[in-house]
Write an enzyme that holds these catalytic residues in place. Structure first.
Site, short mmCIF file in Angstrom:
data_model
loop_
_atom_site.label_atom_id
_atom_site.label_comp_id
_atom_site.label_asym_id
_atom_site.label_seq_id
_atom_site.Cartn_x
_atom_site.Cartn_y
_atom_site.Cartn_z
N ARG A 1 0.90 -1.21 -0.27
CA ARG A 1 -0.17 -0.45 0.30
C ARG A 1 1.13 1.03 -0.24
NH1 ARG A 1 -2.90 -3.78 -0.82
NH2 ARG A 1 -4.37 -4.62 0.76
N SER B 1 -10.39 1.44 4.09
CA SER B 1 -9.90 1.21 5.36
C SER B 1 -9.22 2.17 5.27
CB SER B 1 -8.56 0.27 4.68
OG SER B 1 -9.30 -0.95 4.45
N GLU C 1 -3.95 4.39 6.31
CA GLU C 1 -3.90 4.55 4.82
C GLU C 1 -3.87 5.87 4.01
OE1 GLU C 1 -5.06 1.10 3.53
OE2 GLU C 1 -6.17 1.48 2.03
P1 NAP Z 1 -10.78 -10.12 4.77
O1 NAP Z 1 -10.81 -11.30 4.09
O2 NAP Z 1 -12.05 -10.26 6.00
O3 NAP Z 1 -9.78 -10.48 5.90
C1 NAP Z 1 -9.28 -9.55 6.51
C2 NAP Z 1 -7.31 -9.17 6.40
O4 NAP Z 1 -7.08 -10.49 6.26
C3 NAP Z 1 -6.96 -8.44 5.22
O5 NAP Z 1 -7.15 -7.01 5.12
C4 NAP Z 1 -6.23 -9.15 4.71
O6 NAP Z 1 -4.67 -8.45 4.33
C5 NAP Z 1 -6.16 -10.28 5.32
N1 NAP Z 1 -5.84 -12.28 4.58
C6 NAP Z 1 -6.84 -12.32 4.56
N2 NAP Z 1 -6.71 -13.42 4.02
C7 NAP Z 1 -5.97 -14.11 3.78
C8 NAP Z 1 -4.55 -14.38 3.02
N3 NAP Z 1 -5.04 -15.54 2.45
N4 NAP Z 1 -3.56 -14.01 3.19
C9 NAP Z 1 -3.08 -12.61 3.25
N5 NAP Z 1 -3.99 -12.24 3.79
C10 NAP Z 1 -4.73 -12.49 3.89
O7 NAP Z 1 -10.75 -8.70 4.17
P2 NAP Z 1 -11.97 -7.47 4.10
O8 NAP Z 1 -11.32 -6.92 5.02
O9 NAP Z 1 -13.23 -8.44 3.64
O10 NAP Z 1 -10.76 -6.65 2.91
C11 NAP Z 1 -10.43 -7.82 1.29
C12 NAP Z 1 -9.95 -6.93 0.61
O11 NAP Z 1 -10.24 -6.13 0.48
C13 NAP Z 1 -8.70 -7.26 1.72
O12 NAP Z 1 -7.34 -8.10 0.79
C14 NAP Z 1 -8.49 -5.93 2.10
O13 NAP Z 1 -7.02 -5.17 2.20
C15 NAP Z 1 -9.14 -5.02 0.17
N6 NAP Z 1 -9.91 -4.06 0.76
C16 NAP Z 1 -9.00 -2.76 1.12
C17 NAP Z 1 -9.79 -1.19 1.16
C18 NAP Z 1 -9.29 -0.06 1.41
O14 NAP Z 1 -9.48 0.92 1.20
N7 NAP Z 1 -7.49 -0.26 0.08
C19 NAP Z 1 -10.78 -1.63 2.08
C20 NAP Z 1 -11.47 -3.18 2.14
C21 NAP Z 1 -10.90 -3.98 1.54
P3 NAP Z 1 -4.34 -7.79 3.07
O15 NAP Z 1 -5.72 -7.10 3.16
O16 NAP Z 1 -3.29 -7.54 2.82
O17 NAP Z 1 -5.42 -8.55 1.55
#
Ligand code: NAP
Length: 339
Positions: free
Chosen positions: A164, A238, A334
């Protein structure tokens, strides 16, 4: 060019004072004209895309020139049996680009579906979701270099991508105005992301080998369920990055707090789901005056529309300090703060 423009409508967080000057521009000559005006009038320049990762945090009117980049265009520039290069204008809505890539049977960015904002903003924070990151597909980008006053091409390596993160958030902040990005996509079938939410979605539907379109549909549906739609609810997605800490410390914390999300990233480092830190502190769904931590995802700070910058900064510091006290981890925000 417009004067004294209210900025709240240009950020999905919907907070902001006014900008002394504001222009939406879609061509290089227009950008150069705005920059000349800013130079001649000693005005700082603030470059904006979709405003989904920008927080206007100043109480006072901004004596600045805010330039919103609107340059459009999606084109295939070359293709062979293993890859297709596409060039995308910085002002293109990112999710429209993902939809277009799927329509053209090109994989590589389907896991980045439904992320708000413009294409030109994706390299800034190396946008990522579900195991994908823009750095995995970005070949190069064209940018206006405000130092050399010329258009330059930056390679993937030049962008200094991190988790990020990129040079555009650090040393090169304010130096480049991204005009277009070139991505390498693939004509081959994609792998579904190995994330629990995605697996559950396909298991429930009985889909074993999802198609490109089915992966996009899954991500769109999962995100719609877990994240507020920025058109209805003001947030920047996020609010904190997932911290990386030493593996040993992560294991100790996991023993003490079994619900923490811990992911090994190397032999020595582990990534902690920042949302799980906030959940453990019981912050999810909590209301703090005009702000709240979204019930579906504690990492999303929601503005009820009345928030003042100092309230947000106070809540940010409060969360950082609570996480530090309980876990000995320092969270980093972020979004980009404009003050
Ligand atoms: P989630 O599936 O509930 O998982 C929570 C966190 O755990 C995520 O941030 C993700 O890291 C990590 N994670 C889950 N499974 C993983 C795996 N198999 N290997 C490595 N890391 C794992 O997450 P969520 O909140 O619903 O979000 C899903 C994805 O959307 C994530 O990748 C998240 O970064 C992305 N997202 C981004 C934003 C933004 O505003 N930038 C907002 C919402 C969601 P990572 O974040 O590193 O993937």
């Amino acid at each position: 060019m417009h004067h004294n423009v209210a900025l709240a409508r240009y950020s999905t967080f919907r907070m902001g004072s006014t900008a002394a000057y504001f222009a939406s521009v879609s061509s290089l000559p227009e950008i150069e004209e705005c920059l000349s005006f800013a130079d001649a009038n000693n005005l700082p320049v603030i470059v904006l895309g979709g405003g989904s990762n920008t927080i206007f945090a100043s109480v006072e009117p901004l004596n600045a020139f805010v330039i919103k980049i609107d340059s459009k265009g999606k084109k295939i520039i070359s293709t062979n049996e293993n890859s297709t290069l596409v060039e995308i204008g910085a002002g293109e809505n990112w999710d429209d680009v993902v939809a277009w890539s799927v329509e053209n049977n090109l994989s590589g960015i389907e896991m980045l579906s439904a992320i708000p904002g413009t294409s030109g903003a994706t390299p800034i924070q190396n946008v990522g979701a579900y195991g994908g990151e823009i750095k995995n597909v970005l070949v190069s980008l064209r940018a206006y270099d405000r130092h050399s006053r010329s258009v330059v091409t930056l390679s993937n390596t030049d962008c200094g991508f991190g988790y990020r993160d990129s040079i555009f958030k650090k040393d090169a902040r304010d130096r480049y105005i991204i005009l277009s990005i070139t991505l390498r996509l693939s004509p081959h079938a994609p792998e579904a992301p190995e994330y629990p939410g995605v697996k559950k979605y396909f298991d429930e539907k009985g889909i074993v080998s999802p198609t490109l379109l089915q992966i996009r549909e899954a991500i769109v549906a999962i995100r719609a369920h877990k994240l507020p739609d920025p058109r209805d609810i003001a947030s920047v997605g996020s609010f904190f990055k997932n911290p990386f800490i030493e593996t040993q410390k992560a294991l100790t914390l996991k023993t003490k707090y079994p619900t923490l999300a811990v992911f090994p990233v190397s032999e020595t480092q582990a990534k902690i789901g920042a949302g799980s830190l906030l959940d453990t502190l019981g912050l999810r769904g909590k209301v703090f005056g005009n702000l709240s931590l979204y019930a579906g995802n504690a990492l999303v700070i929601v503005n009820n529309g009345q928030t003042r910058p100092e309230e947000l900064l106070e809540l940010k510091e409060y969360i950082i300090s609570e996480v530090e006290k309980k876990f000995g981890i320092t969270l980093e925000p972020e979004p980009v703060f404009v003050t």
